[in-house]
Write an enzyme that holds these catalytic residues in place. Structure first.
Site, mmCIF file in Angstrom:
data_model
loop_
_atom_site.group_PDB
_atom_site.id
_atom_site.type_symbol
_atom_site.label_atom_id
_atom_site.label_comp_id
_atom_site.label_asym_id
_atom_site.label_seq_id
_atom_site.Cartn_x
_atom_site.Cartn_y
_atom_site.Cartn_z
ATOM 1 N N GLU A 1 5.665 -12.814 9.080
ATOM 2 C CA GLU A 1 6.411 -12.701 7.833
ATOM 3 C C GLU A 1 7.911 -12.624 8.134
ATOM 4 O O GLU A 1 8.697 -12.173 7.327
ATOM 5 C CB GLU A 1 5.938 -11.521 6.984
ATOM 6 C CG GLU A 1 5.959 -10.170 7.638
ATOM 7 C CD GLU A 1 5.719 -9.060 6.631
ATOM 8 O OE1 GLU A 1 6.570 -8.890 5.755
ATOM 9 O OE2 GLU A 1 4.681 -8.371 6.747
ATOM 10 N N HIS B 1 -4.728 -1.555 9.742
ATOM 11 C CA HIS B 1 -3.320 -1.957 9.780
ATOM 12 C C HIS B 1 -2.484 -0.670 9.822
ATOM 13 O O HIS B 1 -2.705 0.240 9.012
ATOM 14 C CB HIS B 1 -2.960 -2.785 8.545
ATOM 15 C CG HIS B 1 -1.481 -2.936 8.374
ATOM 16 N ND1 HIS B 1 -0.691 -3.478 9.364
ATOM 17 C CD2 HIS B 1 -0.632 -2.578 7.366
ATOM 18 C CE1 HIS B 1 0.571 -3.460 8.966
ATOM 19 N NE2 HIS B 1 0.636 -2.921 7.758
ATOM 20 N N CYS C 1 1.403 -8.646 6.324
ATOM 21 C CA CYS C 1 0.791 -8.222 7.601
ATOM 22 C C CYS C 1 -0.650 -8.686 7.777
ATOM 23 O O CYS C 1 -1.188 -8.627 8.881
ATOM 24 C CB CYS C 1 0.844 -6.702 7.716
ATOM 25 S SG CYS C 1 2.459 -6.039 7.373
HETATM 26 N N1 CAA Z 1 7.455 17.876 9.486
HETATM 27 C C1 CAA Z 1 6.260 17.277 9.269
HETATM 28 N N2 CAA Z 1 6.089 16.297 8.342
HETATM 29 C C2 CAA Z 1 7.154 15.900 7.626
HETATM 30 C C3 CAA Z 1 8.427 16.486 7.801
HETATM 31 C C4 CAA Z 1 8.560 17.518 8.787
HETATM 32 N N3 CAA Z 1 9.731 18.114 9.011
HETATM 33 N N4 CAA Z 1 9.289 15.881 6.944
HETATM 34 C C5 CAA Z 1 8.578 14.951 6.243
HETATM 35 N N5 CAA Z 1 7.289 14.967 6.662
HETATM 36 C C6 CAA Z 1 6.187 14.114 6.212
HETATM 37 C C7 CAA Z 1 6.152 13.957 4.697
HETATM 38 O O1 CAA Z 1 5.456 15.016 4.069
HETATM 39 C C8 CAA Z 1 5.436 12.626 4.579
HETATM 40 O O2 CAA Z 1 4.049 12.788 4.798
HETATM 41 P P1 CAA Z 1 3.025 12.678 3.563
HETATM 42 O O3 CAA Z 1 3.235 11.322 2.960
HETATM 43 O O4 CAA Z 1 1.699 12.818 4.207
HETATM 44 O O5 CAA Z 1 3.391 13.766 2.624
HETATM 45 C C9 CAA Z 1 5.944 11.834 5.793
HETATM 46 O O6 CAA Z 1 6.434 12.800 6.704
HETATM 47 C C10 CAA Z 1 7.087 10.883 5.459
HETATM 48 O O7 CAA Z 1 8.089 11.613 4.821
HETATM 49 P P2 CAA Z 1 8.779 11.081 3.485
HETATM 50 O O8 CAA Z 1 7.735 10.615 2.528
HETATM 51 O O9 CAA Z 1 9.738 12.116 3.011
HETATM 52 O O10 CAA Z 1 9.552 9.836 4.110
HETATM 53 P P3 CAA Z 1 10.430 8.769 3.410
HETATM 54 O O11 CAA Z 1 10.817 9.145 2.031
HETATM 55 O O12 CAA Z 1 11.524 8.526 4.366
HETATM 56 O O13 CAA Z 1 9.488 7.469 3.252
HETATM 57 C C11 CAA Z 1 7.988 5.712 3.775
HETATM 58 C C12 CAA Z 1 8.382 7.163 4.063
HETATM 59 C C13 CAA Z 1 7.728 5.548 2.276
HETATM 60 C C14 CAA Z 1 6.727 5.388 4.546
HETATM 61 C C15 CAA Z 1 9.144 4.777 4.223
HETATM 62 O O14 CAA Z 1 9.315 4.881 5.611
HETATM 63 C C16 CAA Z 1 8.926 3.310 3.866
HETATM 64 O O15 CAA Z 1 9.314 2.874 2.780
HETATM 65 N N6 CAA Z 1 8.342 2.508 4.816
HETATM 66 C C17 CAA Z 1 8.154 1.075 4.623
HETATM 67 C C18 CAA Z 1 7.001 0.758 3.701
HETATM 68 C C19 CAA Z 1 5.668 1.012 4.355
HETATM 69 O O16 CAA Z 1 5.502 1.043 5.561
HETATM 70 N N7 CAA Z 1 4.642 1.168 3.503
HETATM 71 C C20 CAA Z 1 3.268 1.336 3.992
HETATM 72 C C21 CAA Z 1 2.264 0.657 3.092
HETATM 73 S S1 CAA Z 1 2.704 -1.083 2.913
HETATM 74 C C22 CAA Z 1 2.149 -1.804 4.367
HETATM 75 O O17 CAA Z 1 1.357 -1.260 5.076
HETATM 76 C C23 CAA Z 1 2.702 -3.151 4.726
HETATM 77 C C24 CAA Z 1 3.699 -2.960 5.809
HETATM 78 O O18 CAA Z 1 3.380 -3.093 6.975
HETATM 79 C C25 CAA Z 1 5.073 -2.595 5.439
#
Ligand code: CAA
Length: 440
Positions: A83, A244, A120
């Protein structure tokens, strides 16, 4: 019926790495445990200045061809799943073939070449295409080269920046495979979704939180569709369940849903009901907030039970070991999860021949596929021959400033000049957009 499946695998990681808790988190003002515990990531791989999706794919394929003693004549089809393509006309497989033809006698003029795109999941779709081509008897004794190659970059400052990665997985699909046999046991969950898009743009527009929900919804549908073909699944039926893995924390969420689904109607469900209560049932609409909260609490309690922890430690955790160190490889990611699982089995000395894997692939946009694989007799020789550790260990460790320079270099709109951090070592190198890549 002749068995058809994956005969050999090789990987190529981008030659740079970013330490997420040590280097990235402090710059972003984040707690390092957000990365190690929350997302489940230690490091991301990045391409050096002279690497791109073509060179990583060609280098993985070359490594595979050398190890298996293959020549172009053995390959009747080259499919690249990506992609991150930069050419809207020529498929990336033509560039890869151009690289490989520089080092082999003979050419790939006889080979059917294509490019698969569905985020993916395209790597798994290319495997399916190769399987169908061979099963249809159109391969004339040849195998298919399937290459999943991506540079998973997000705009700087986007939440997705934490989950980047870069690398390629090359797979050789043949009759009587040495690694795993594919089958007709597969199911899909597919819907038009807009949580993760790249309409004529390199970096995704992504609603990260929603993308997690879409992944789970499509995966649940795919599991149901799979069961309509293969019959009800049981957690003990599969030695490993590679998913994945955009980041390991995503798999943690998918695994508990999958487990809950698979224990329906089994004695495990009854035993757990005595421990944590029944699965809450919706009284009104399933979207109701109270019901959603009750489900979350139930799932948390379920994932805390000994039965679940034991299953997770055996069937899921080992699939995440490589992803933790390289980040998201998009199309290659689920294939790294399978590789991680089989490496774990080899380390533990488990006899995997004839055992089953349940493979959960996913692509944003969105589609999930669940399919079953059977491990082939020669799997352990194949796994022991693959060099993963030294590739991971030799990566150059970037400072945060260097990471930003690398990001700019690989930003298609910037394409800044950058002195490489490593030296090419008998590999294909990227030498400017649209030009033939050379081996140095
Ligand atoms: N200690 C332990 N855990 C912590 C922590 C700490 N100090 N701080 C945060 N966390 C945890 C949070 O609770 C969260 O876990 P849960 O979801 O289980 O509650 C995790 O760490 C991530 O924290 P946030 O949600 O606050 O992180 P974020 O706002 O920065 O966003 C994300 C995370 C949404 C995955 C972001 O990285 C993102 O947009 N990623 C790209 C999209 C993606 O990968 N999506 C996955 C599905 S789509 C797919 O699979 C296709 C692909 O390949 C992209």
């Amino acid at each position: 019926m002749t068995a058809v499946g994956i005969d050999a695998v090789e990987i190529w990681t981008g030659k740079l790495k970013l330490d997420l808790p040590g280097t990235f988190a402090p710059e972003k003002g984040d707690d390092p445990e957000k990365y190690t515990k929350g997302l489940g990531l230690n490091n991301s791989s990045f391409p050096d200045a002279y690497e791109d999706i073509v060179t990583m794919g060609a280098n993985a394929a070359h490594r595979l061809m050398e190890r298996k003693g293959l020549s172009p004549d053995d390959i009747g089809r080259i499919d690249v799943a990506t992609e991150s393509a930069f050419d809207n006309s020529k498929p990336v497989s033509t560039y890869v073939a151009g690289c490989l033809e520089q080092v082999y006698d003979g050419d790939f003029h006889h080979a059917n070449k294509g490019e698969r795109k569905f985020a993916c999941i395209a790597g798994t779709q290319s495997l399916d295409d190769a399987y169908n081509w061979i099963k249809a008897g159109r391969n004339r004794g040849r195998g298919a080269l399937v290459i999943a190659t991506d540079t998973a970059l997000y705009a700087r400052g986007d939440a997705g920046e934490a989950t980047q990665g870069a690398g390629a997985v090359a797979m050789y699909v043949t009759e009587d495979p040495d690694l795993v046999e594919l089958s007709t046991h597969q199911g899909y969950g597919s819907a038009d979704e807009t949580d993760f898009l790249k309409p004529n743009q390199q970096f995704p527009s992504v609603d990260g939180k929603r993308s997690i929900q879409v992944y789970l919804a499509r995966m649940r549908e795919a599991l149901e569709d799979f069961e309509s073909v293969a019959g009800a699944s049981h957690p003990d039926q599969y030695e490993y369940i590679p998913f994945h893995t955009p980041f390991p924390g995503m798999v943690r969420k998918a695994a508990v849903l999958g487990y809950r689904h698979m224990i329906r109607g089994t004695p495990i469900e009854e035993e757990l009901a005595a421990e944590i209560g029944e699965l809450p049932r919706p009284e009104g609409f399933a979207e109701d907030e109270d019901y959603q909260e009750a489900i979350r609490e139930y799932m948390d309690a379920l994932s805390d039970t000994d039965a679940y922890r034991e299953w997770y430690a055996e069937a899921i955790e080992p699939t995440l070991s490589v992803s933790r160190e390289v980040g998201n490889w998009y199309t290659g990611s689920v294939h790294l999860a399978r590789l991680s699982a089989l490496r774990d089995a080899a380390e533990k000395g488990t006899d995997m021949a004839g055992k089953k894997l349940l493979v959960g692939s996913y692509g944003s946009g969105a589609q999930a596929e669940i399919h079953a694989e059977t491990v082939a007799d020669e799997w352990d020789e194949e796994i022991e021959a693959i060099d993963v550790e030294s590739q991971l260990d030799r990566r150059y460790d970037l400072s945060f400033e260097e990471y930003e320079e690398v990001h700019d270099r690989h930003n298609h709109e910037k394409q800044t000049e950058l002195e490489p951090f490593t030296t090419p070592d008998g590999e294909f190198v990227f030498d400017g957009w649209g030009r033939m890549n050379e081996r140095k």
